[in-house]
Design an enzyme around this catalytic site. Sequence first.
Site, PDB file in Angstrom:
ATOM      1  N   SER A  49      -7.017   6.935   4.935  1.00 44.03           N
ATOM      2  CA  SER A  49      -7.664   5.665   4.614  1.00 44.03           C
ATOM      3  C   SER A  49      -8.597   5.275   5.743  1.00 44.03           C
ATOM      4  O   SER A  49      -8.446   5.777   6.872  1.00 44.03           O
ATOM      5  CB  SER A  49      -6.592   4.580   4.459  1.00 44.03           C
TER       6      SER A  49
ATOM      7  N   TYR B 294       0.568  -0.764   6.358  1.00 41.93           N
ATOM      8  CA  TYR B 294      -0.292   0.247   5.718  1.00 41.93           C
ATOM      9  C   TYR B 294      -1.131   0.960   6.776  1.00 41.93           C
ATOM     10  O   TYR B 294      -1.214   2.192   6.805  1.00 41.93           O
ATOM     11  CB  TYR B 294      -1.182  -0.448   4.690  1.00 41.93           C
TER      12      TYR B 294
HETATM   13  P1  NAP Z   1      -2.737   3.372  -7.067  1.00 43.28           P
HETATM   14  O1  NAP Z   1      -3.651   3.180  -8.199  1.00 43.28           O
HETATM   15  O2  NAP Z   1      -1.774   2.311  -6.700  1.00 43.28           O
HETATM   16  O3  NAP Z   1      -1.939   4.772  -7.265  1.00 43.28           O
HETATM   17  C1  NAP Z   1      -0.888   5.106  -6.404  1.00 43.28           C
HETATM   18  C2  NAP Z   1       0.056   5.963  -7.216  1.00 43.28           C
HETATM   19  O4  NAP Z   1       1.171   6.332  -6.418  1.00 43.28           O
HETATM   20  C3  NAP Z   1       0.596   5.209  -8.451  1.00 43.28           C
HETATM   21  O5  NAP Z   1       0.572   6.051  -9.566  1.00 43.28           O
HETATM   22  C4  NAP Z   1       2.013   4.890  -8.032  1.00 43.28           C
HETATM   23  O6  NAP Z   1       2.886   4.785  -9.104  1.00 43.28           O
HETATM   24  C5  NAP Z   1       2.348   6.118  -7.198  1.00 43.28           C
HETATM   25  N1  NAP Z   1       3.512   5.908  -6.333  1.00 43.28           N
HETATM   26  C6  NAP Z   1       3.761   4.848  -5.526  1.00 43.28           C
HETATM   27  N2  NAP Z   1       4.947   5.017  -4.904  1.00 43.28           N
HETATM   28  C7  NAP Z   1       5.460   6.197  -5.329  1.00 43.28           C
HETATM   29  C8  NAP Z   1       6.661   6.921  -5.065  1.00 43.28           C
HETATM   30  N3  NAP Z   1       7.591   6.449  -4.222  1.00 43.28           N
HETATM   31  N4  NAP Z   1       6.854   8.110  -5.690  1.00 43.28           N
HETATM   32  C9  NAP Z   1       5.937   8.591  -6.558  1.00 43.28           C
HETATM   33  N5  NAP Z   1       4.765   7.960  -6.869  1.00 43.28           N
HETATM   34  C10 NAP Z   1       4.545   6.775  -6.245  1.00 43.28           C
HETATM   35  O7  NAP Z   1      -3.570   3.649  -5.743  1.00 43.28           O
HETATM   36  P2  NAP Z   1      -4.977   4.360  -5.486  1.00 43.28           P
HETATM   37  O8  NAP Z   1      -5.954   3.315  -5.119  1.00 43.28           O
HETATM   38  O9  NAP Z   1      -5.295   5.360  -6.547  1.00 43.28           O
HETATM   39  O10 NAP Z   1      -4.587   5.116  -4.137  1.00 43.28           O
HETATM   40  C11 NAP Z   1      -4.120   6.440  -4.125  1.00 43.28           C
HETATM   41  C12 NAP Z   1      -4.004   6.831  -2.664  1.00 43.28           C
HETATM   42  O11 NAP Z   1      -5.259   6.593  -2.010  1.00 43.28           O
HETATM   43  C13 NAP Z   1      -2.980   5.984  -1.907  1.00 43.28           C
HETATM   44  O12 NAP Z   1      -2.344   6.794  -0.935  1.00 43.28           O
HETATM   45  C14 NAP Z   1      -3.845   4.931  -1.211  1.00 43.28           C
HETATM   46  O13 NAP Z   1      -3.213   4.436  -0.036  1.00 43.28           O
HETATM   47  C15 NAP Z   1      -5.055   5.733  -0.872  1.00 43.28           C
HETATM   48  N6  NAP Z   1      -6.289   4.981  -0.642  1.00 43.28           N
HETATM   49  C16 NAP Z   1      -6.758   4.112  -1.582  1.00 43.28           C
HETATM   50  C17 NAP Z   1      -7.986   3.463  -1.335  1.00 43.28           C
HETATM   51  C18 NAP Z   1      -8.588   2.492  -2.300  1.00 43.28           C
HETATM   52  O14 NAP Z   1      -9.527   1.776  -1.900  1.00 43.28           O
HETATM   53  N7  NAP Z   1      -8.116   2.429  -3.536  1.00 43.28           N
HETATM   54  C19 NAP Z   1      -8.679   3.719  -0.169  1.00 43.28           C
HETATM   55  C20 NAP Z   1      -8.136   4.585   0.775  1.00 43.28           C
HETATM   56  C21 NAP Z   1      -6.943   5.224   0.520  1.00 43.28           C
HETATM   57  P3  NAP Z   1       2.966   3.419  -9.978  1.00 43.28           P
HETATM   58  O15 NAP Z   1       1.568   2.988 -10.281  1.00 43.28           O
HETATM   59  O16 NAP Z   1       3.717   3.789 -11.198  1.00 43.28           O
HETATM   60  O17 NAP Z   1       3.663   2.446  -9.098  1.00 43.28           O
HETATM   61  C1  GCO Z   2      -7.111  -3.331   1.860  1.00 43.67           C
HETATM   62  C2  GCO Z   2      -7.413  -2.162   0.977  1.00 43.67           C
HETATM   63  C3  GCO Z   2      -7.642  -0.923   1.816  1.00 43.67           C
HETATM   64  C4  GCO Z   2      -7.943   0.238   0.918  1.00 43.67           C
HETATM   65  C5  GCO Z   2      -8.190   1.480   1.681  1.00 43.67           C
HETATM   66  C6  GCO Z   2      -9.382   1.378   2.571  1.00 43.67           C
HETATM   67  O1  GCO Z   2      -6.287  -4.168   1.481  1.00 43.67           O
HETATM   68  O2  GCO Z   2      -7.729  -3.391   2.936  1.00 43.67           O
HETATM   69  O3  GCO Z   2      -6.354  -1.941   0.056  1.00 43.67           O
HETATM   70  O4  GCO Z   2      -6.535  -0.668   2.605  1.00 43.67           O
HETATM   71  O5  GCO Z   2      -6.864   0.485   0.074  1.00 43.67           O
HETATM   72  O6  GCO Z   2      -7.071   1.943   2.339  1.00 43.67           O
HETATM   73  O7  GCO Z   2      -9.670   2.672   3.057  1.00 43.67           O
END
Ligand code: NAP
Ligand code: GCO
Length: 267
Positions: free
Chosen positions: A148, A161
Amino acid sequence: MNFSMDSFQLDGKVALITGAVHGIGFEIAKSLATAGATIVFNNLTQQSVDTALEKYQQAGIDAHGYVCDVTDEAAVNNLISKIKKEVGSIDILVNNAGIIKRIPMIDMSATDFRQVVDVDLTAPFIMAKAVIPDMIEKGGGKIINICSMMSELGRETVSAYAAAKGGLKMLTKNIASEYGQYNIQCNGIGPGYIATPQTAPLRELQADGERHPFDQFIVGRTPAARWGNPEDLAGPAIFLASKASDFVNGHILYVDGGILAYIGKQP
Ligand code: NAP
Ligand code: GCO
């Protein structure tokens, strides 16, 4: 040896993407399938797995879905054994599953803090530990940890986080250091702000119809002047999952529209 675009192909490879039922994981899984990989994913409930299987079918992908909590080491070890029997041993692991709790640090319970670290840091350790022995036996493998921007920067309310994602950056570098000799490459993808369910609260329209202040803040801080889409991660994921990145190890590839490079528009 002349470079060939075949280096980006994943035919014959088994890819496990954790939590890939929507958002970033689902798009990364679709991209790896496009490059030829067999897709395996897990999530927390049978219902979410079944719904995702239908979405994969609609996308023309014959995915394999399993129920597994990535924080449960025994369940993970059973999952990896089951996948090995039913699909094949894992060539590509994408540690995508993750949670966030946005709470001011002094108001956050240690239980909440531990839960975030458990999913976002300890689980990638558990998953990698479970797949590396077979990767060594096969002569190599690819591990991609979804880090992230918070692997580099902090902000209010995301202490757990950021601590977890900062740790995940260093776990990535350590796996690269310890297992690179077995032709295992472990790298990270650091998405910027991506429009997924996880960030939906930060983009909600206000009661007066105005965009969320955080939405305006992020767009203003991002040189690309937009939120990322999960599809923006497809190419970087294929690159890090393929032979094309065999000499890339311990690297965090930020896919953030330039936000980490930018001090912000002058007033
Ligand atoms: P999301 O839509 O919340 O998807 C996360 C997935 O992980 C969901 O399907 C969730 O299941 C599943 N999950 C959570 N806890 C779990 C567990 N204990 N065992 C198995 N599955 C589990 O999030 P996203 O935005 O796609 O993010 C995916 C990854 O990218 C995460 O690691 C997040 O930190 C990272 N990320 C996101 C962003 C952003 O801006 N969106 C930026 C940087 C990094 P449920 O939905 O059923 O709870
Ligand atoms: C927040 C956001 C971020 C994104 C991502 C950024 O609350 O600041 O959720 O943490 O998920 O990780 O790279």
